[in-house]
Design an enzyme around this catalytic site. Structure first.
Site, PDB file in Angstrom:
ATOM      1  N   LYS A  13       0.820  -1.218   0.000  1.00 23.93           N
ATOM      2  CA  LYS A  13       0.000   0.000   0.000  1.00 23.93           C
ATOM      3  C   LYS A  13       0.851   1.265   0.000  1.00 23.93           C
ATOM      4  CE  LYS A  13      -2.408  -0.642   3.757  1.00 23.93           C
ATOM      5  NZ  LYS A  13      -1.917  -1.960   4.188  1.00 23.93           N
ATOM      6  N   ARG A  88      -9.997   1.894   8.587  1.00 20.60           N
ATOM      7  CA  ARG A  88      -9.631   0.512   8.935  1.00 20.60           C
ATOM      8  C   ARG A  88     -10.682  -0.150   9.805  1.00 20.60           C
ATOM      9  NH1 ARG A  88      -3.436   1.577   8.657  1.00 20.60           N
ATOM     10  NH2 ARG A  88      -2.550  -0.494   8.536  1.00 20.60           N
ATOM     11  N   ARG A 127      10.966  -6.156   4.662  1.00 16.71           N
ATOM     12  CA  ARG A 127      10.865  -4.759   5.088  1.00 16.71           C
ATOM     13  C   ARG A 127      11.472  -4.583   6.484  1.00 16.71           C
ATOM     14  NH1 ARG A 127       5.039  -2.048   5.257  1.00 16.71           N
ATOM     15  NH2 ARG A 127       4.889  -3.028   7.287  1.00 16.71           N
ATOM     16  N   ARG A 133      11.358  -1.330  10.945  1.00 18.68           N
ATOM     17  CA  ARG A 133      10.163  -0.839  11.629  1.00 18.68           C
ATOM     18  C   ARG A 133       9.902  -1.636  12.894  1.00 18.68           C
ATOM     19  NH1 ARG A 133       4.931   0.450   7.910  1.00 18.68           N
ATOM     20  NH2 ARG A 133       3.909  -0.536   9.680  1.00 18.68           N
ATOM     21  N   ARG A 144      -0.929  -8.053  13.569  1.00 21.76           N
ATOM     22  CA  ARG A 144      -1.456  -7.107  12.569  1.00 21.76           C
ATOM     23  C   ARG A 144      -2.297  -7.825  11.514  1.00 21.76           C
ATOM     24  NH1 ARG A 144       3.801  -4.887  10.772  1.00 21.76           N
ATOM     25  NH2 ARG A 144       2.661  -3.756   9.178  1.00 21.76           N
TER      26      ARG A 144
HETATM   27  P1  AMP Z   1       0.595   1.262   8.527  1.00 20.51           P
HETATM   28  O1  AMP Z   1       1.839   2.024   8.236  1.00 20.51           O
HETATM   29  O2  AMP Z   1      -0.552   1.661   7.665  1.00 20.51           O
HETATM   30  O3  AMP Z   1       0.814  -0.230   8.524  1.00 20.51           O
HETATM   31  O4  AMP Z   1       0.167   1.629  10.027  1.00 20.51           O
HETATM   32  C1  AMP Z   1       1.026   1.389  11.111  1.00 20.51           C
HETATM   33  C2  AMP Z   1       0.251   1.408  12.422  1.00 20.51           C
HETATM   34  O5  AMP Z   1      -0.331   2.709  12.616  1.00 20.51           O
HETATM   35  C3  AMP Z   1      -0.920   0.442  12.503  1.00 20.51           C
HETATM   36  O6  AMP Z   1      -0.532  -0.878  12.838  1.00 20.51           O
HETATM   37  C4  AMP Z   1      -1.763   1.107  13.586  1.00 20.51           C
HETATM   38  O7  AMP Z   1      -1.203   0.911  14.867  1.00 20.51           O
HETATM   39  C5  AMP Z   1      -1.605   2.578  13.237  1.00 20.51           C
HETATM   40  N1  AMP Z   1      -2.659   2.992  12.271  1.00 20.51           N
HETATM   41  C6  AMP Z   1      -2.475   3.398  10.985  1.00 20.51           C
HETATM   42  N2  AMP Z   1      -3.653   3.693  10.400  1.00 20.51           N
HETATM   43  C7  AMP Z   1      -4.604   3.458  11.331  1.00 20.51           C
HETATM   44  C8  AMP Z   1      -6.019   3.550  11.345  1.00 20.51           C
HETATM   45  N3  AMP Z   1      -6.717   3.929  10.248  1.00 20.51           N
HETATM   46  N4  AMP Z   1      -6.674   3.235  12.487  1.00 20.51           N
HETATM   47  C9  AMP Z   1      -6.005   2.863  13.598  1.00 20.51           C
HETATM   48  N5  AMP Z   1      -4.682   2.720  13.651  1.00 20.51           N
HETATM   49  C10 AMP Z   1      -3.967   3.026  12.534  1.00 20.51           C
END
Ligand code: AMP
Length: 191
Positions: A13, A88, A127, A133, A144
């Site tokens: 993404k 989400r 990654r 990360r 996740r």
């Molecule tokens: P990502 O980089 O999109 O994988 O997001 C990393 C982390 O940020 C996720 O595992 C959540 O802890 C938090 N996060 C990102 N987007 C959301 C969302 N829409 N709702 C809740 N937590 C989020």
């Protein structure tokens, strides 16, 4: 153009969001990136989000919704935007509906990237190696994936019912996937 990009962790993404945003001249808004920037800058928002992120859990809806609300109000979103990693949860879908209604705009499409399970794990571990990360350890990855399946995968059905979903095969190289996405969006806009 107003787009949402969805897909499980490791579907690509973040990578595709940047390419799509540049291609259509719209900001790619990643809630994960905004949270990470806040964690790095030690802001109150970052402090609030960090424990959830490190555990692979979602940051509470009220916090995330308020953050997206403020971001969408910025001027660069006037011509459109791509949301990467939001909504989400079903509560976030409802809140986004309200935000868009208040802005007097609507979504054009929801792109759902599909990638085989083995490939997802491979990409996430890679990654972890490259980016380091904090949430790319094996345990957290598993959480996740579970949280995605429980809370986020059902959103595809919600947007499908609205006729907005475009499924795109996310397997293969980055360029190939980008072009499949452009073709799917352009094709839809022609009809
Ligand atoms: P990502 O980089 O999109 O994988 O997001 C990393 C982390 O940020 C996720 O595992 C959540 O802890 C938090 N996060 C990102 N987007 C959301 C969302 N829409 N709702 C809740 N937590 C989020």
């Amino acid at each position: 153009m107003r787009l949402i990009l969805m897909g499980p962790p490791g579907a690509g993404k973040g990578t595709q969001a940047k390419v799509i945003g540049t291609h259509y001249g719209i900001p790619a808004i990643s809630t994960g990136d905004i949270f990470r920037a806040n964690v790095s800058a030690n802001t109150p928002l970052g402090a609030e989000a960090k424990s959830y992120m490190d555990a692979g859990r979602y940051v509470p809806d009220e916090v995330t919704n308020a953050m997206v609300h403020d971001r969408l109000a910025l001027e660069d979103c006037a011509p459109g935007f791509l949301l990467d990693g939001y909504p989400r949860t079903t509560a976030q879908v409802a809140e986004l509906d309200k935000m868009l209604a208040d802005l007097g705009v609507s979504l054009d499409a929801v792109i759902a990237l599909t990638v085989e399970q083995d490939e997802l794990v491979k990409r996430l571990l890679q990654r972890a190696h490259v980016e380091g990360r904090a949430d790319d350890t094996e345990d957290v990855i598993r959480t996740r994936q579970h949280v995605y399946a429980e809370e986020t995968a059902p959103l595809i059905a919600i947007y499908s019912e609205r006729g907005l979903v475009i499924q795109v095969d996310g397997m293969g190289d980055i360029d190939g996937v980008s072009h499949k996405i452009f073709d799917a969006i352009d094709d839809r806009n022609r009809h």
